[in-house]
Enzyme design. Structure first.
Site, PDB file in Angstrom:
ATOM      1  N   SER A  51       3.817  -0.092  -6.737  1.00 28.71           N
ATOM      2  CA  SER A  51       3.304  -0.370  -8.096  1.00 28.71           C
ATOM      3  C   SER A  51       2.970   0.921  -8.839  1.00 28.71           C
ATOM      4  CB  SER A  51       2.042  -1.242  -8.036  1.00 28.71           C
ATOM      5  OG  SER A  51       2.301  -2.387  -7.270  1.00 28.71           O
ATOM      6  N   THR A  52       2.432   1.890  -8.131  1.00 29.57           N
ATOM      7  CA  THR A  52       2.067   3.176  -8.752  1.00 29.57           C
ATOM      8  C   THR A  52       3.304   3.829  -9.353  1.00 29.57           C
ATOM      9  OG1 THR A  52       0.261   3.468  -7.181  1.00 29.57           O
ATOM     10  CG2 THR A  52       1.054   5.446  -8.313  1.00 29.57           C
ATOM     11  N   GLY A 107       0.800  -1.230   0.000  1.00 30.86           N
ATOM     12  CA  GLY A 107       0.000   0.000   0.000  1.00 30.86           C
ATOM     13  C   GLY A 107       0.825   1.267   0.000  1.00 30.86           C
ATOM     14  N   ALA A 108       2.166   1.135   0.035  1.00 37.08           N
ATOM     15  CA  ALA A 108       3.030   2.333   0.129  1.00 37.08           C
ATOM     16  C   ALA A 108       3.099   3.103  -1.181  1.00 37.08           C
ATOM     17  CB  ALA A 108       4.425   1.922   0.582  1.00 37.08           C
ATOM     18  N   GLY A 109       2.876   2.393  -2.323  1.00 35.02           N
ATOM     19  CA  GLY A 109       2.902   3.084  -3.613  1.00 35.02           C
ATOM     20  C   GLY A 109       3.922   2.529  -4.596  1.00 35.02           C
ATOM     21  N   ARG A 118      -7.736   1.293  -1.879  1.00 33.64           N
ATOM     22  CA  ARG A 118      -7.437   0.414  -3.024  1.00 33.64           C
ATOM     23  C   ARG A 118      -8.456  -0.717  -3.094  1.00 33.64           C
ATOM     24  NH1 ARG A 118      -1.604  -2.318  -3.126  1.00 33.64           N
ATOM     25  NH2 ARG A 118      -2.634  -3.860  -1.822  1.00 33.64           N
ATOM     26  N   ARG A 167      -1.342  -7.093   6.763  1.00 30.71           N
ATOM     27  CA  ARG A 167      -0.431  -6.244   6.004  1.00 30.71           C
ATOM     28  C   ARG A 167       0.022  -5.030   6.813  1.00 30.71           C
ATOM     29  NH1 ARG A 167      -0.821  -6.984  -0.085  1.00 30.71           N
ATOM     30  NH2 ARG A 167      -1.119  -9.231  -0.223  1.00 30.71           N
ATOM     31  N   ASN A 198       6.636   8.324   0.485  1.00 27.60           N
ATOM     32  CA  ASN A 198       5.731   8.611  -0.616  1.00 27.60           C
ATOM     33  C   ASN A 198       4.492   9.366  -0.123  1.00 27.60           C
ATOM     34  OD1 ASN A 198       4.320   8.600  -3.038  1.00 27.60           O
ATOM     35  ND2 ASN A 198       3.568   6.505  -2.754  1.00 27.60           N
ATOM     36  N   ARG A 222      -5.737  -9.905  -8.545  1.00 36.26           N
ATOM     37  CA  ARG A 222      -6.692  -8.841  -8.265  1.00 36.26           C
ATOM     38  C   ARG A 222      -7.397  -8.471  -9.590  1.00 36.26           C
ATOM     39  NH1 ARG A 222      -2.074  -5.415  -5.214  1.00 36.26           N
ATOM     40  NH2 ARG A 222      -2.131  -6.549  -3.221  1.00 36.26           N
TER      41      ARG A 222
HETATM   42  N1  LIG Z   1      10.339 -11.654  -1.425  1.00 41.25           N
HETATM   43  C1  LIG Z   1       9.515 -11.322  -2.433  1.00 41.25           C
HETATM   44  N2  LIG Z   1       8.463 -10.490  -2.189  1.00 41.25           N
HETATM   45  C2  LIG Z   1       7.677 -10.183  -3.242  1.00 41.25           C
HETATM   46  C3  LIG Z   1       7.870 -10.672  -4.546  1.00 41.25           C
HETATM   47  N3  LIG Z   1       6.890 -10.159  -5.363  1.00 41.25           N
HETATM   48  C4  LIG Z   1       6.125  -9.354  -4.582  1.00 41.25           C
HETATM   49  N4  LIG Z   1       6.607  -9.371  -3.322  1.00 41.25           N
HETATM   50  C5  LIG Z   1       6.138  -8.621  -2.136  1.00 41.25           C
HETATM   51  O1  LIG Z   1       5.015  -9.233  -1.607  1.00 41.25           O
HETATM   52  C6  LIG Z   1       4.239  -8.254  -0.914  1.00 41.25           C
HETATM   53  C7  LIG Z   1       2.799  -8.384  -1.315  1.00 41.25           C
HETATM   54  O2  LIG Z   1       2.691  -8.098  -2.694  1.00 41.25           O
HETATM   55  P1  LIG Z   1       1.203  -7.887  -3.280  1.00 41.25           P
HETATM   56  O3  LIG Z   1       0.346  -9.007  -2.795  1.00 41.25           O
HETATM   57  O4  LIG Z   1       1.334  -7.658  -4.756  1.00 41.25           O
HETATM   58  O5  LIG Z   1       0.701  -6.613  -2.514  1.00 41.25           O
HETATM   59  P2  LIG Z   1       1.034  -5.062  -2.666  1.00 41.25           P
HETATM   60  O6  LIG Z   1       2.446  -4.841  -2.213  1.00 41.25           O
HETATM   61  O7  LIG Z   1       0.038  -4.451  -1.722  1.00 41.25           O
HETATM   62  O8  LIG Z   1       0.833  -4.702  -4.090  1.00 41.25           O
HETATM   63  C8  LIG Z   1       4.829  -6.900  -1.298  1.00 41.25           C
HETATM   64  O9  LIG Z   1       5.619  -6.428  -0.223  1.00 41.25           O
HETATM   65  C9  LIG Z   1       5.713  -7.207  -2.478  1.00 41.25           C
HETATM   66  O10 LIG Z   1       6.851  -6.343  -2.531  1.00 41.25           O
HETATM   67  C10 LIG Z   1       8.977 -11.549  -4.759  1.00 41.25           C
HETATM   68  O11 LIG Z   1       9.261 -12.018  -5.880  1.00 41.25           O
HETATM   69  N5  LIG Z   1       9.763 -11.844  -3.683  1.00 41.25           N
HETATM   70  N1  LIG Z   2       1.502   9.412  -3.066  1.00 38.50           N
HETATM   71  C1  LIG Z   2       0.266   8.878  -3.015  1.00 38.50           C
HETATM   72  N2  LIG Z   2      -0.762   9.611  -2.555  1.00 38.50           N
HETATM   73  C2  LIG Z   2      -2.008   9.085  -2.494  1.00 38.50           C
HETATM   74  N3  LIG Z   2      -2.338   7.817  -2.878  1.00 38.50           N
HETATM   75  C3  LIG Z   2      -1.323   7.042  -3.334  1.00 38.50           C
HETATM   76  C4  LIG Z   2       0.012   7.516  -3.436  1.00 38.50           C
HETATM   77  N4  LIG Z   2       0.784   6.492  -3.936  1.00 38.50           N
HETATM   78  C5  LIG Z   2      -0.039   5.437  -4.129  1.00 38.50           C
HETATM   79  N5  LIG Z   2      -1.318   5.774  -3.797  1.00 38.50           N
HETATM   80  C6  LIG Z   2      -2.490   4.895  -3.814  1.00 38.50           C
HETATM   81  O1  LIG Z   2      -2.329   4.007  -2.721  1.00 38.50           O
HETATM   82  C7  LIG Z   2      -2.767   2.683  -3.086  1.00 38.50           C
HETATM   83  C8  LIG Z   2      -1.589   1.720  -2.946  1.00 38.50           C
HETATM   84  O2  LIG Z   2      -0.649   2.015  -3.975  1.00 38.50           O
HETATM   85  P1  LIG Z   2       0.136   0.813  -4.693  1.00 38.50           P
HETATM   86  O3  LIG Z   2       0.972   1.407  -5.763  1.00 38.50           O
HETATM   87  O4  LIG Z   2      -0.840  -0.269  -5.038  1.00 38.50           O
HETATM   88  O5  LIG Z   2       1.048   0.317  -3.480  1.00 38.50           O
HETATM   89  P2  LIG Z   2       1.972  -0.987  -3.367  1.00 38.50           P
HETATM   90  O6  LIG Z   2       2.278  -1.438  -4.759  1.00 38.50           O
HETATM   91  O7  LIG Z   2       3.178  -0.512  -2.612  1.00 38.50           O
HETATM   92  O8  LIG Z   2       1.166  -1.983  -2.588  1.00 38.50           O
HETATM   93  C9  LIG Z   2      -3.287   2.769  -4.508  1.00 38.50           C
HETATM   94  O9  LIG Z   2      -4.709   2.929  -4.473  1.00 38.50           O
HETATM   95  C10 LIG Z   2      -2.606   4.016  -5.058  1.00 38.50           C
HETATM   96  O10 LIG Z   2      -3.405   4.645  -6.055  1.00 38.50           O
END
Ligand SMILES: Nc1nc2c(ncn2[C@@H]2O[C@H](COP(=O)(O)OP(=O)(O)O)[C@@H](O)[C@H]2O)c(=O)[nH]1
Ligand SMILES: Nc1ncnc2c1ncn2[C@@H]1O[C@H](COP(=O)(O)OP(=O)(O)O)[C@@H](O)[C@H]1O
Length: 198
Positions: A18-19, A14-16, A137, A148, A171, A44
């Site tokens: 992927s964004t 949730g930190a950002g 999200r 989480r 972020n 998802r």
């Molecule tokens: N160790 C490891 N962590 C991963 C990998 N791919 C994703 N993650 C981590 O798994 C956690 C959960 O990922 P996800 O379910 O996509 O949730 P999100 O981070 O909220 O988008 C996140 O902290 C990712 O950085 C991987 O290949 N190896």
């Molecule tokens: N700087 C920001 N300010 C506000 N919302 C953000 C910011 N960065 C990301 N978001 C939002 O926060 C949620 C989590 O971002 P995401 O990129 O999915 O995080 P992660 O990949 O680290 O889990 C998404 O809904 C995204 O649109």
């Protein structure tokens, strides 16, 4: 393997990550490539198998772990995640900057390899904002949100460990965070762009 240094993005769910990662892939076509991890979690809405993740099951993944296909794996919030050797090689063979998105345990595992990436931690401004973003999200059950957030508290502590990350980006404002991320990757970006010109 020569070529540009890979980049590891890490940080709480949730930190950002992927964004920011998707902005880089969109703005720098032909410069970055994403290391597609394997996971046992369900896709998802909108996630594409082979693009966002290789969605798999524990049995198949364990088999590949046992045959040495993975650089690293970790259990996170009830699911397995892992980076295969192919995932990285596929990107680096194209001369691209390989971006990996892994959790902090993955960072520690990658430190033991010869990958030598740039380590970037993406952090939320606070646990409260993180919770808002996770809820906003709307991809996790209440139980997963709690697990989480629990993992996030640890990550937010450990990210400041000396020598663990090259940069920690809080972020808050997205544009500012993206500017900071681009500036820390500038040298590698130019290396690839120059290579494209030559
Ligand atoms: N160790 C490891 N962590 C991963 C990998 N791919 C994703 N993650 C981590 O798994 C956690 C959960 O990922 P996800 O379910 O996509 O949730 P999100 O981070 O909220 O988008 C996140 O902290 C990712 O950085 C991987 O290949 N190896
Ligand atoms: N700087 C920001 N300010 C506000 N919302 C953000 C910011 N960065 C990301 N978001 C939002 O926060 C949620 C989590 O971002 P995401 O990129 O999915 O995080 P992660 O990949 O680290 O889990 C998404 O809904 C995204 O649109």
């Amino acid at each position: 393997m020569s070529g540009p240094r890979p980049v590891v993005l890490s940080g709480p769910s949730g930190a950002g990550k992927s964004t920011l990662l998707k902005k880089l892939l969109k703005d720098y076509k032909g410069v970055f490539g994403f290391s597609v991890s394997h996971t046992t979690r369900d896709p998802r809405p909108g996630e594409v198998d082979g693009k966002d993740y290789h969605f798999t099951n524990r049995e198949a993944m364990q088999e590949d772990i046992d045959t040495g296909e993975f650089i690293e794996t970790n259990e996170f919030s009830g699911n397995l995640y892992g980076t295969s050797k192919c995932a990285v090689q596929d990107v680096r063979a194209k001369g691209l900057i390989c971006i990996l998105d892994v959790d902090i345990a993955g960072v520690r595992h990658i430190k033991e390899t010869d990958l030598d990436p740039i380590y970037v931690s993406i952090q939320p401004p606070s646990i409260e904002v993180l919770e808002e973003r996770l809820r906003g999200r709307a991809t996790e059950t209440e139980e997963k949100i709690q697990s989480r957030l629990e993992a996030a508290r640890i990550d937010m502590e450990e990210c400041n460990e000396p020598g663990l990350f090259d940069i920690v980006i809080v972020n808050d404002d997205l544009d500012e965070s993206y500017e900071k991320l681009q500036s820390v990757l500038k040298e590698e970006i130019i290396r690839v762009q120059e290579g494209i010109k030559s």
